[in-house]
Design an enzyme around this catalytic site. Structure first.
Site, PDB file in Angstrom:
ATOM      1  N   ALA A 181       0.945  -1.089   0.170  1.00 57.95           N
ATOM      2  CA  ALA A 181       0.093   0.003  -0.181  1.00 57.95           C
ATOM      3  C   ALA A 181       0.787   1.221  -0.085  1.00 57.95           C
ATOM      4  O   ALA A 181       2.099   1.100   0.405  1.00 57.95           O
ATOM      5  CB  ALA A 181      -0.753   0.052   1.349  1.00 57.95           C
TER       6      ALA A 181
ATOM      7  N   GLY B  56      -0.513  -5.139   0.998  1.00 57.62           N
ATOM      8  CA  GLY B  56      -1.850  -5.089   0.099  1.00 57.62           C
ATOM      9  C   GLY B  56      -1.848  -5.870  -1.306  1.00 57.62           C
ATOM     10  O   GLY B  56      -2.760  -6.380  -1.847  1.00 57.62           O
TER      11      GLY B  56
ATOM     12  N   GLU C  15      -2.374  -9.579  -0.580  1.00 57.08           N
ATOM     13  CA  GLU C  15      -3.801  -9.563  -0.245  1.00 57.08           C
ATOM     14  C   GLU C  15      -4.585  -9.588  -1.602  1.00 57.08           C
ATOM     15  O   GLU C  15      -5.479 -10.199  -1.532  1.00 57.08           O
ATOM     16  CB  GLU C  15      -3.966  -8.387   0.832  1.00 57.08           C
ATOM     17  CG  GLU C  15      -3.633  -8.800   2.272  1.00 57.08           C
ATOM     18  CD  GLU C  15      -3.721  -7.490   3.116  1.00 57.08           C
ATOM     19  OE1 GLU C  15      -4.580  -7.595   4.044  1.00 57.08           O
ATOM     20  OE2 GLU C  15      -3.282  -6.325   2.695  1.00 57.08           O
TER      21      GLU C  15
ATOM     22  N   GLU D 155       3.221  -6.282   7.402  1.00 56.69           N
ATOM     23  CA  GLU D 155       2.631  -5.118   8.152  1.00 56.69           C
ATOM     24  C   GLU D 155       3.033  -4.847   9.709  1.00 56.69           C
ATOM     25  O   GLU D 155       3.015  -3.813   9.927  1.00 56.69           O
ATOM     26  CB  GLU D 155       1.154  -5.173   8.163  1.00 56.69           C
ATOM     27  CG  GLU D 155       0.619  -4.760   6.766  1.00 56.69           C
ATOM     28  CD  GLU D 155       0.411  -5.951   5.776  1.00 56.69           C
ATOM     29  OE1 GLU D 155      -0.207  -5.904   4.635  1.00 56.69           O
ATOM     30  OE2 GLU D 155       1.210  -7.088   5.909  1.00 56.69           O
TER      31      GLU D 155
END
Length: 255
Positions: free
Chosen positions: A64, A110, A113, A133
């Site tokens: 991200a 992300g 993900e 993260e």
């Protein structure tokens, strides 16, 4: 669209995250564009299979865009995760058309993900996958704590999340995180070949299978009951008539 490219050939639509100078990192604008693209392509009668990938060979999506949320408070953080899951990641998982993630290079945070939200994954040999993260004082928020254990098991998921480390494509294949590992040059041709095999089959049956398989991973849904419903619904479709007729008459079905 500023951050993604969409190309359709032979009924396969490739959606490419196109921010190579940012290693295709997901910012709010890119997530919104991807969400709109999934909506658009899902309704496109000329599309039978979707391939998600990143531009260049360095990254699928390297995470991200951290600077967008570095100063968020608790409520803003919750809304960020909820909005992302609702508008993109759940939408990819629930898409009625098969979605293949072509993982080229880094798939981190992300990015991993997003790849895990796809129905299955093909990785290039230079891929690196991870959920870093916890090294930033946060946890995966776009479904990573749920989809990773489903794919690799609880113990391996805990290790990947707790160490915040990366695994290579070979290890990802051993874990069951990716279905195939190929050279970077073979990545898109392999995904297109798989898409071609998928397109031999009934689009309506494929959509029903996606719903049935996904149901098995929802606590509030009985997956077996969903399978029964979807199985029965198939009997009322033209695809079922065509498929059974083709089989009985020893010809190839045309869906």
């Amino acid at each position: 669209m500023e951050n993604i490219l969409i190309n359709t050939e032979n009924r396969i639509t490739t959606i490419t995250i196109n921010r190579p100078n940012k290693l295709n990192a997901l910012n709010a604008e890119t997530i919104a564009e991807l969400s709109n693209a999934i909506d658009q392509v899902e309704q496109d009668d000329n599309t039978r299979v979707i391939i998600l990938t990143g531009s260049g060979e360095k990254a699928f999506v390297a995470g991200a865009d951290i600077k967008e949320f570095a100063d968020f408070n608790v409520e803003q953080g919750k809304e960020l995760a909820a909005r992302g899951q609702r508008t993109l990641f759940d939408k990819v998982e629930q898409c009625s058309k098969p979605v293949i993630a072509a993982v080229n290079g880094f798939a981190l945070g992300g990015g991993l993900e997003l790849a895990m939200a796809a129905h299955f994954r093909v990785a290039s040999g230079n891929a690196k996958l991870g959920l870093p993260e916890t090294s930033l004082g946060v946890i995966p928020g776009y479904g990573g704590t749920q989809r990773l254990p489903q794919l690799v098991g609880k113990g391996r998921a805990f290790e990947m999340i707790m160490t915040a480390g990366m695994i290579n494509a070979g290890t990802a294949h051993d874990f069951g995180l990716v279905n195939h590992v190929v050279t970077p040059e073979e990545l898109m041709p392999t995904c297109e070949k798989l898409a071609g095999k998928i397109m031999n089959n009934s689009p309506l049956a494929l959509s029903a299978a996606i719903k049935a398989v996904n149901a098995g991973f929802k606590d509030s849904v009985n997956g077996y009951e969903e399978e029964i419903d979807q199985f029965g619904n198939c009997f009322g479709t033209e695809d079922f008539e065509e498929g059974t007729s083709a089989f009985l008459n020893k010809r190839k079905a045309e869906f």
